[in-house]
Design an enzyme around this catalytic site. Structure first.
Site, short mmCIF file in Angstrom:
data_model
loop_
_atom_site.label_atom_id
_atom_site.label_comp_id
_atom_site.label_asym_id
_atom_site.label_seq_id
_atom_site.Cartn_x
_atom_site.Cartn_y
_atom_site.Cartn_z
N LYS A 1 0.87 -1.18 0.00
CA LYS A 1 0.00 0.00 0.00
C LYS A 1 0.90 1.23 0.00
CE LYS A 1 -4.05 -2.01 1.90
NZ LYS A 1 -4.56 -2.27 3.24
N HIS B 1 1.54 7.00 2.60
CA HIS B 1 0.93 8.32 2.39
C HIS B 1 1.14 9.22 3.60
CE1 HIS B 1 -2.39 7.11 4.93
NE2 HIS B 1 -2.47 6.00 4.24
N HIS C 1 0.94 8.16 7.25
CA HIS C 1 2.04 7.44 7.90
C HIS C 1 3.14 8.38 8.37
CE1 HIS C 1 0.63 3.90 5.38
NE2 HIS C 1 0.46 3.54 6.63
N1 ARG Z 1 0.44 -1.30 10.23
C1 ARG Z 1 -0.43 -0.65 11.15
C2 ARG Z 1 -1.27 0.41 10.43
O1 ARG Z 1 -0.86 0.92 9.40
C3 ARG Z 1 0.31 0.04 12.29
C4 ARG Z 1 1.07 -0.89 13.19
C5 ARG Z 1 1.34 -0.27 14.53
N2 ARG Z 1 2.09 -1.13 15.42
C6 ARG Z 1 1.60 -2.19 16.03
N3 ARG Z 1 2.42 -2.90 16.79
N4 ARG Z 1 0.36 -2.58 15.92
O2 ARG Z 1 -2.33 0.74 10.93
#
Ligand code: ARG
Length: 564
Positions: free
Chosen positions: A125, A128, A131
């Site tokens: 993905k 963007h 993030h």
């Molecule tokens: N990949 C997840 C997102 O974009 C964030 C992960 C954050 N860290 C975790 N340990 N859950 O929403």
């Protein structure tokens, strides 16, 4: 000298309160005309059973004045203290110049580990602007904690596992190719992912096929894993490009897939501890008593979930790094999710669950509207950083066309502008992207702080041989004093930023320093000052400002170029 501490000791000698209690109560009056420090007598009034104004009078008569205090005045329940400017400024400036880039550093953390989980984008993905926040807030906290003597461990918990990869494999086999993916990268993966959803509406068999591929991935099927790895590698090339631009590094890229083989043991442990309940074929941890929805651990088709991986990851991190604290940087919409995950860990009997912190933040919006995927207004990080750099280059071309190394400076300043804009408010507040405003060299912007730093650097280099000793007693104006006051509180602000996980406390403070310095510089000619000793004393203010601004910018993950 720690002025508050010294003042605290003098006050403690005539009050039934500890030095710590007194120091924590000492305030900085908003208006310097009311003094440099103020002590409210309310706490003492409780202990002494006496009216605060009376106590203030008694203390005024009894206190042994510390050397740096010129005058003490009672103002109702307050005692106001006025510093002896020369002693005060001389002491602070000498300390900043002597400690240099270590001014404000401490060993508060005692080398303890702090795990920071930040950025963590999802494979295949686009990276963007949403993030961006996790990345820059996490990176700033990483540096702030390091500066305070913690050992920061930066983890990128990539979203690199889950049913979406089954969909992607299906879509890839039907509508894409190795060449297309290599050429167009994540945008090709996004294209086929979107197409998958459109087609699956018409043909639900596609969903079954996708599920089949995910099951294959979970069983280590070589073809499925090879395709997954291809998507992973392609995504990482793009992510790393953005991280390089931002100057952000991680100690570990242990994403969700890292926990694939580690989850079974944790699910068993949950089972043994009697925490799992059957619910329509799924396995959950009931959190009704905690007034939260249940935490889903195993889906009815046997698959694991985001939470299963996070619980496993937390236990792995505790075992591996024995952290004093672990932070998770994500948008606010995951607050309930993390509360559930932390609660499950607590229910497993791990008392360190109290050391897990979700550090949430608000959304990003564009000046002219919301940022949304549905309408296709996904602003890509790379485009945004390039636009900021181009805008900055145009400003430099106009203001300082002969500047050496223009491209690099434009990058440092343009990207710094984006980072500063993100870190200038309380995390929870939404960030507005207004490209013109944030890249401006004027106003409350990153470039303004960087410009002030560069102005100091340029004055210093034009000054020639730097003096070895300074006669600080020559400084006695309000503007110099205002700058020095802000130096004094700089170390406190860094500690406060860590205690609250709020980098904006640092960015606001260096903004205040930059503004106070520019006022100082406006009022006090430096290089053109005829009296050499006075010129040198003023130069000390310039040198100290340069040091503190560079440190502050560095803590935020922003470069401090010498020329702009
Ligand atoms: N990949 C997840 C997102 O974009 C964030 C992960 C954050 N860290 C975790 N340990 N859950 O929403």
């Amino acid at each position: 000298m720690d002025f508050k501490q010294e003042l605290g000791k003098s006050l403690a000698a005539c009050l039934p309160l500890s030095v710590e209690d007194i120091v924590s109560a000492i305030e900085t009056p908003p208006d310097p005309a009311m003094g440099d420090y103020a002590f409210p007598c309310f706490k003492a009034a409780k202990a002494l059973k006496k009216a605060p104004p009376l106590i203030a009078k008694d203390v005024e008569a009894a206190i042994e004045k510390p050397g740096f205090i010129r005058e003490i005045r009672c103002a109702g329940p307050y005692l106001n203290f006025f510093v002896d400017r020369n002693v005060y400024m001389g002491d602070i400036l000498a300390e900043v110049l002597e400690k240099g880039e270590n001014f404000g550093r401490s060993d508060l953390g005692g080398g303890r580990n702090i795990v920071i989980d930040y950025s963590s984008p999802n494979i295949a993905k686009p990276f963007h602007v949403g993030h961006l926040r996790s990345t820059v807030i996490g990176n700033a906290l990483y540096k702030i904690y390091e500066f305070l003597g913690y050992n920061s461990i930066g983890i990128n918990h990539l979203g690199d596992w889950g049913t979406q990869f089954g969909k992607l494999i299906t879509a890839y086999k039907m509508w894409s190719s190795d060449e297309a993916v290599k050429e167009k990268g994540i945008s090709e993966l996004t294209r086929i992912y979107v197409k998958f959803h459109e087609e699956a509406e018409k043909d639900p068999a596609l969903d079954d096929e996708a599920r089949g591929f995910f099951v294959k991935m979970e069983r280590d099927d070589p073809e499925a894993i090879a395709l997954w790895k291809k998507f992973y590698d392609i995504s990482m090339v793009e992510f790393n490009r953005v991280y390089d631009m931002l100057g952000v590094k991680f100690d570990y890229f242990t994403g969700e897939s890292f926990y694939n083989k580690k989850m079974a043991a944790i699910v068993d442990e949950l089972e043994e501890k009697g925490l799992l309940k059957e619910d329509k074929g799924a396995k959950i941890v009931d959190l009704e008593a905690e007034k939260m929805p249940p935490c889903l651990i195993i889906r009815s088709d046997g698959g694991t979930l985001y939470a299963t991986r996070d619980i496993t990851a937390a236990i792995y991190r505790k075992n591996t790094y024995d952290f004093a604290k672990a932070l998770y940087l994500t948008a606010m919409d995951q607050s309930l999710y993390f509360a559930q995950v932390f609660k499950v860990i607590e229910k497993m009997g791990y008392d360190w669950a109290k050391d897990l912190y979700h550090v949430p933040f608000g959304l990003v919006s564009l000046k002219d509207g919301k940022l949304s995927t549905r309408t296709g207004r996904v602003v890509l990080m790379e485009d945004l950083l390039n636009t900021a750099t181009a805008k900055t280059l145009a400003i430099i071309e106009e203001k300082n066309p002969s500047l050496e190394n223009k491209e690099q400076v434009a990058k440092d300043v343009g990207i710094g502008a984006v980072i500063f804009n993100d870190l200038y408010n309380n995390r929870i507040k939404d960030v507005v992207f207004d490209m013109d405003k944030m890249t401006s060299f004027e106003g409350e912007t990153g470039p303004y702080v960087q410009y002030t730093h560069a102005r100091c650097a340029s004055l210093i280099s034009k000054a020639g041989d730097l003096p070895e000793a300074f006669d600080y007693s020559l400084l006695d104006d309000e503007a110099s004093l205002a700058v020095c006051r802000l130096f004094e509180t700089f170390p406190d602000k860094i500690r406060d930023a860590a205690a609250k996980n709020e980098p904006y406390i640092v960015s606001r403070h260096i903004m205040a320093i930059a503004q106070a310095f520019n006022k100082f510089y406006h009022d006090n000619p430096v290089l053109s000052c005829e009296d050499e000793n006075l010129r040198n004393a003023r130069l000390a203010v310039v040198m100290a400002t340069r040091i503190v601004l560079a440190t502050g910018l560095g803590l935020l993950g922003i470069k401090a170029p010498e020329r702009m």
